[in-house]
Design a protein around this motif. Structure first.
Motif, PDB file in Angstrom:
ATOM      1  N   LEU A 167       0.855  -1.182   0.000  1.00 52.99           N
ATOM      2  CA  LEU A 167       0.000   0.000   0.000  1.00 52.99           C
ATOM      3  C   LEU A 167       0.894   1.236   0.000  1.00 52.99           C
ATOM      4  CD1 LEU A 167      -2.958   1.037   0.294  1.00 52.99           C
ATOM      5  CD2 LEU A 167      -2.603   0.975   2.777  1.00 52.99           C
ATOM      6  N   THR A 168       0.668   2.136  -0.959  1.00 52.37           N
ATOM      7  CA  THR A 168       1.406   3.396  -1.025  1.00 52.37           C
ATOM      8  C   THR A 168       0.404   4.540  -0.939  1.00 52.37           C
ATOM      9  OG1 THR A 168       3.204   2.449  -2.357  1.00 52.37           O
ATOM     10  CG2 THR A 168       2.947   4.840  -2.401  1.00 52.37           C
ATOM     11  N   LEU A 169       0.520   5.348   0.101  1.00 50.97           N
ATOM     12  CA  LEU A 169      -0.434   6.417   0.356  1.00 50.97           C
ATOM     13  C   LEU A 169       0.278   7.761   0.283  1.00 50.97           C
ATOM     14  CD1 LEU A 169      -2.318   4.858   3.411  1.00 50.97           C
ATOM     15  CD2 LEU A 169      -2.926   4.719   0.981  1.00 50.97           C
ATOM     16  N   ILE A 170      -0.206   8.617  -0.587  1.00 52.86           N
ATOM     17  CA  ILE A 170       0.374   9.946  -0.781  1.00 52.86           C
ATOM     18  C   ILE A 170      -0.609  10.984  -0.260  1.00 52.86           C
ATOM     19  CG2 ILE A 170       1.251  11.589  -2.487  1.00 52.86           C
ATOM     20  CD1 ILE A 170       1.877   9.088  -4.254  1.00 52.86           C
ATOM     21  N   SER A 171      -0.239  11.652   0.837  1.00 56.02           N
ATOM     22  CA  SER A 171      -1.130  12.615   1.497  1.00 56.02           C
ATOM     23  C   SER A 171      -2.525  12.033   1.674  1.00 56.02           C
ATOM     24  CB  SER A 171      -1.203  13.916   0.688  1.00 56.02           C
ATOM     25  OG  SER A 171       0.039  14.566   0.655  1.00 56.02           O
ATOM     26  N   PRO A 172      -2.649  10.883   2.354  1.00 59.61           N
ATOM     27  CA  PRO A 172      -3.977  10.271   2.507  1.00 59.61           C
ATOM     28  C   PRO A 172      -4.907  11.133   3.357  1.00 59.61           C
ATOM     29  CG  PRO A 172      -2.392   9.210   3.963  1.00 59.61           C
ATOM     30  CD  PRO A 172      -1.604  10.137   3.077  1.00 59.61           C
ATOM     31  N   ALA A 173      -6.163  11.205   2.950  1.00 63.82           N
ATOM     32  CA  ALA A 173      -7.155  12.012   3.658  1.00 63.82           C
ATOM     33  C   ALA A 173      -7.714  11.220   4.838  1.00 63.82           C
ATOM     34  CB  ALA A 173      -8.272  12.434   2.704  1.00 63.82           C
ATOM     35  N   LEU A 174      -6.927  11.149   5.897  1.00 63.27           N
ATOM     36  CA  LEU A 174      -7.352  10.492   7.129  1.00 63.27           C
ATOM     37  C   LEU A 174      -7.775  11.571   8.129  1.00 63.27           C
ATOM     38  CD1 LEU A 174      -4.501   7.822   7.310  1.00 63.27           C
ATOM     39  CD2 LEU A 174      -6.835   7.527   6.460  1.00 63.27           C
TER      40      LEU A 174
ATOM     41  N   THR B  41       3.420  -0.798   4.027  1.00 64.47           N
ATOM     42  CA  THR B  41       2.849   0.486   3.630  1.00 64.47           C
ATOM     43  C   THR B  41       3.918   1.562   3.511  1.00 64.47           C
ATOM     44  OG1 THR B  41       0.756  -0.069   4.742  1.00 64.47           O
ATOM     45  CG2 THR B  41       1.156   2.256   4.243  1.00 64.47           C
ATOM     46  N   LEU B  42       3.888   2.283   2.387  1.00 57.57           N
ATOM     47  CA  LEU B  42       4.735   3.451   2.181  1.00 57.57           C
ATOM     48  C   LEU B  42       3.865   4.696   2.319  1.00 57.57           C
ATOM     49  CD1 LEU B  42       7.308   4.966   1.231  1.00 57.57           C
ATOM     50  CD2 LEU B  42       6.547   4.543  -1.134  1.00 57.57           C
ATOM     51  N   LEU B  43       4.257   5.598   3.219  1.00 61.76           N
ATOM     52  CA  LEU B  43       3.529   6.840   3.460  1.00 61.76           C
ATOM     53  C   LEU B  43       4.345   8.006   2.926  1.00 61.76           C
ATOM     54  CD1 LEU B  43       2.590   6.054   7.156  1.00 61.76           C
ATOM     55  CD2 LEU B  43       1.001   6.011   5.222  1.00 61.76           C
ATOM     56  N   VAL B  44       3.711   8.863   2.140  1.00 59.56           N
ATOM     57  CA  VAL B  44       4.391  10.016   1.553  1.00 59.56           C
ATOM     58  C   VAL B  44       3.655  11.280   1.966  1.00 59.56           C
ATOM     59  CG1 VAL B  44       5.220  11.092  -0.570  1.00 59.56           C
ATOM     60  CG2 VAL B  44       5.054   8.585  -0.430  1.00 59.56           C
ATOM     61  N   TYR B  45       4.357  12.187   2.637  1.00 63.56           N
ATOM     62  CA  TYR B  45       3.760  13.431   3.100  1.00 63.56           C
ATOM     63  C   TYR B  45       4.594  14.615   2.633  1.00 63.56           C
ATOM     64  CZ  TYR B  45       0.311  11.246   6.163  1.00 63.56           C
ATOM     65  OH  TYR B  45      -0.764  10.537   6.646  1.00 63.56           O
TER      66      TYR B  45
ATOM     67  N   PHE C 116      -0.205   2.561  10.901  1.00 65.13           N
ATOM     68  CA  PHE C 116       0.013   1.440   9.978  1.00 65.13           C
ATOM     69  C   PHE C 116       1.133   0.573  10.527  1.00 65.13           C
ATOM     70  CE2 PHE C 116      -2.108   4.590   7.388  1.00 65.13           C
ATOM     71  CZ  PHE C 116      -2.982   3.834   6.613  1.00 65.13           C
ATOM     72  N   ARG C 117       0.841  -0.669  10.796  1.00 58.43           N
ATOM     73  CA  ARG C 117       1.761  -1.520  11.558  1.00 58.43           C
ATOM     74  C   ARG C 117       3.079  -1.810  10.863  1.00 58.43           C
ATOM     75  NH1 ARG C 117      -1.636  -6.855  12.526  1.00 58.43           N
ATOM     76  NH2 ARG C 117      -3.337  -5.344  12.711  1.00 58.43           N
ATOM     77  N   ASP C 118       3.061  -1.851   9.529  1.00 57.92           N
ATOM     78  CA  ASP C 118       4.282  -2.157   8.781  1.00 57.92           C
ATOM     79  C   ASP C 118       4.540  -1.002   7.819  1.00 57.92           C
ATOM     80  OD1 ASP C 118       6.433  -3.260   7.504  1.00 57.92           O
ATOM     81  OD2 ASP C 118       5.347  -4.892   6.540  1.00 57.92           O
ATOM     82  N   SER C 119       4.936   0.143   8.371  1.00 55.30           N
ATOM     83  CA  SER C 119       5.016   1.356   7.561  1.00 55.30           C
ATOM     84  C   SER C 119       6.432   1.890   7.486  1.00 55.30           C
ATOM     85  CB  SER C 119       4.095   2.442   8.128  1.00 55.30           C
ATOM     86  OG  SER C 119       4.594   2.914   9.377  1.00 55.30           O
TER      87      SER C 119
END
Length: 329
Positions: free
Chosen positions: A146-153, A259-263, A282-285
């Motif tokens: 999962l790759t999330l770029i500026s996710p709207a959480l 998970t890759l998180l991009v902010y 995210f447990r594996d981020s």
């Protein structure tokens, strides 16, 4: 399964749907009919057989075009497809008018099940990040990474620059805004969107700006444009208020996929401070912070995002072939 090979359940529903929608060199569009929805899918022919599938989900007001630069850089690494969510891009509204985060997630799941492409490397930006989070939480069998770029959480204290987007969710506001801005041309609207979404709007090339204006003109002519924007915004706000197991942060904690998180440090819509909370949830981020990026890092810094994704695959053992090792470099 390669995007050039379709299950029998989808083969009869696929028809060309290019029209006036921009298609970058090497891309193609097709229209896929599913129960209750019709989705436009943008894809690139895989560089070779056997590449793992990837699916990209855009944000509020965006389209599959938002992923073209990143998809090109990931040629040879994944078999890329990007969806136009119902009511956006070149996809018509859903039959039931459901623009909730759950409704959009259901559309993604429905497509993946019908196309038999899962598990995929799933990408999401903004609203698409919330949608992708929900998909990964409720259908872990469909998501490899999962790759999330500026996710709207959900944020307790949203930035002031994000308030106008949230206000679209209030009944009647979209109609009022349409009346108040009836004299704005497409170029003025695009400049406003870019000022809000880019860390540095000056990075947009003249050609990119012209393409965006042309696309804005096309969308403004659609009778459902503002309705899709308002209802999707309302759906996102409603998702922020959900508690318990349906809450987005609770679902983030349930995600099993790496998970890759991009902010972006200059993001005016999703606060940069949320990056640390997301990394904990995210447990594996792993976290990629881009101080100069805005809300659409995959468009502003596609090479950096592609490199981080390649590192994710190498770290998780998904990057195994010599051809894939050099992709995107």
């Amino acid at each position: 399964m390669s995007s050039t090979e379709l299950p029998a359940a989808l083969a009869t529903t696929v028809t060309p749907r290019v029209g006036t929608v921009r298609v970058a060199e090497g891309e193609r569009l097709r229209s896929v009919g599913l129960p209750g929805i019709t989705l436009t899918v943008r894809s690139r022919p895989p560089a070779r057989e056997g590449l793992p599938p990837a699916l990209y989900v855009h944000g509020l007001g965006g389209s599959s075009q938002n992923w073209s630069a990143l998809m090109l850089l990931l040629d040879g690494l994944v078999d890329s497809e990007a969806l136009d969510l119902p009511g956006f891009g070149d996809s018509p509204p859903p039959d039931d008018g459901n623009y909730s985060v759950t409704g959009h997630a259901r559309a993604v799941i429905r497509y993946l099940d019908a196309a038999e492409r899962g598990p995929v490397h799933l990408f999401g930006n903004s609203l698409g990040g919330a949608v992708a989070t929900r998909v990964a939480a409720v259908r872990p069998d469909l998501v490899e990474t999962l790759t999330l770029i500026s996710p709207a959480l959900p944020e307790i204290r949203a930035q002031r620059t994000a308030w106008p987007t949230a206000l679209l969710s209030v009944p009647g506001v979209a109609r009022l805004f349409t009346r108040l801005t009836k004299d704005w041309n497409a170029e003025q609207r695009v400049r406003g969107v870019m000022a809000l979404c880019y860390g540095d709007p000056g990075m947009v090339t003249p050609e990119g700006f012209r393409d965006a204006v042309e696309e804005m003109e096309r969308r403004l002519a659609l009778p459902y444009f503002w309705d899709a924007m308002a209802r999707s915004s309302r759906g996102l706000v409603n998702a922020y208020t959900l508690g318990g197991q349906h809450g987005l942060w609770r679902q983030a904690e349930r995600v099993l996929a790496p998970t890759l998180l991009v902010y972006g440090g200059r993001d005016q819509l999703v606060a940069y401070r949320m990056a640390r909370r997301a990394a904990r949830a995210f447990r594996d981020s792993r976290l990629l912070s881009l101080p100069d990026a805005g809300h659409v890092a995959m468009m502003e810094y596609p090479e950096t995002v592609a490199s981080a994704f390649r590192e994710l695959l190498a770290e998780t053992g998904e990057l195994t072939s010599p051809a894939g090792t050099d992709a995107g470099s």
